[in-house]
Design an enzyme around this catalytic site. Structure first.
Site: not given
Length: 345
Positions: A64, A129, A215, A217-219, A223
């Site tokens: 990362y 990983h 969790p 959905g990548r933001g 919404g």
């Protein structure tokens, strides 16, 4: 939330782990993939606030960007912080993240590199990983067991492995956590009749925590994004199939349903999503990431959202009816998801 008292639920990390918050903090986005990294000053403010409000289950990885080095600088500048954090990191990606290596030799090299960057003597949880498809899982586990005996790691994790691989792994040493992508858009782990995808059932049988990455959905489930144009030009999600012009509208049908239900309940769509995920099992944890204190506080406030069974059933109906558009990774990247390893010779 201005109080320093956490509202987060806690649970034991599998059958043999410590009590940790069921909502943790994914740190990846602070360094890579979602745009340029912020300054240490800005990132440290987020980490300070996370500790203050009890979100102390932190997740990083050696791939990362500067994440581990940044944490090393953080812990050095705040000597009291380390004891408050349950820290997980990961290994396997090498050669500019183009290859995986889960061999014993690489594991022993990688942990020393991570500890050097972090400025620590040990990490709490160490994940493989991705398995490399060459090394039998038994050899990987033997090396992780050795690191545990040496005190360099306290708990063992695997990521994106098949149920078959997990069953083999625990014969060598207990696995404390398995990390998988798990959200309303990614439910493969719930296929409990499958030797590859039935990881959730395997975790429940074996006393292994299931840690959900992405969790939200990548933001997507917040919404806040209505099209790819809402993403910054350097945001890595622009290359993910689910964020394409073609697939975005399909996902928004689920998001809009969740938003409608959340508004009636007095919470956000993101909080509703995280609350739903925590109902999927007592040993399910989630590690949403963020680069904003406001979003961090919103995620932590999920601890105040309680779902009745009829609400859970309503959300399940929405999810089951959803048409998920596009794979979760670009072509060629997802080959090692729910992966098997070769048999021992």
């Amino acid at each position: 939330m201005s109080s320093t008292q956490s509202t987060l639920p806690t649970a034991r990390l599998g059958s043999q782990g410590p009590l940790v918050p069921r909502l943790g903090l994914g740190l990846m986005g602070m360094s890579v993939f979602y745009g340029a990294a912020g300054s240490d000053e800005d990132r440290f403010k987020i980490l300070d606030r996370a500790i203050e409000i009890g979100e102390t289950f932190w997740d990083t990885a050696d791939m990362y960007g500067d994440n581990e080095e940044m944490l090393g600088r953080y812990f050095k500048s705040r000597p009291d912080a380390r004891a408050k954090v349950f820290l997980a990191t990961k290994f396997s990606f090498k050669n500019n993240n183009t290859e995986n290596d889960s061999s014993p030799e690489y594991i022993k090299w990688a942990i020393d590199q991570s500890l050097s960057k972090l400025g620590l003597n040990y990490v709490d949880l160490y994940y493989c990983h991705r398995v490399d498809g060459v090394t039998p899982i038994e050899k990987t586990m033997e090396a992780l067991k050795e690191l545990k005996q040496q005190g360099k790691i306290k708990y063992i994790g695997l990521s994106e492995v098949s149920a078959r691989t997990l069953y083999r792994a625990v014969k060598v040493e207990h696995v404390d956590a398995v990390q998988l992508e798990y959200s309303p858009f990614s439910l493969e782990c719930e296929q409990d009749d499958d030797e590859r995808y039935g990881v959730k059932k395997a975790c429940e049988e074996l006393g292994v925590a299931l840690v959900a990455y992405s969790p939200l959905g990548r933001g997507m489930m917040t919404g806040k994004y209505r099209s790819p144009n809402d993403l910054a030009p350097d945001d890595g999600r622009r290359w993910f199939p689910r964020f394409s012009e073609e697939n975005f509208p399909k996902s928004l049908k689920v998001v809009d349903k969740f938003t409608e239900i959340a508004q009636a309940k007095g919470c956000t769509a993101g909080q509703l999503t995280l609350a739903w995920l925590l109902t999927r099992g007592d040993m399910v944890f989630a590690i949403p990431g963020t680069t904003k204190i406001k979003s961090l506080e919103e995620n932590v406030a999920t601890g105040q959202v309680h779902l009745e069974q009829n609400e859970i059933d309503q959300l399940q109906t929405v999810i089951k009816a959803a048409e998920v558009g596009g794979d979760r990774y670009p072509q060629g990247v997802g080959a090692n998801l729910y992966a098997d390893t070769p048999a021992m010779e």
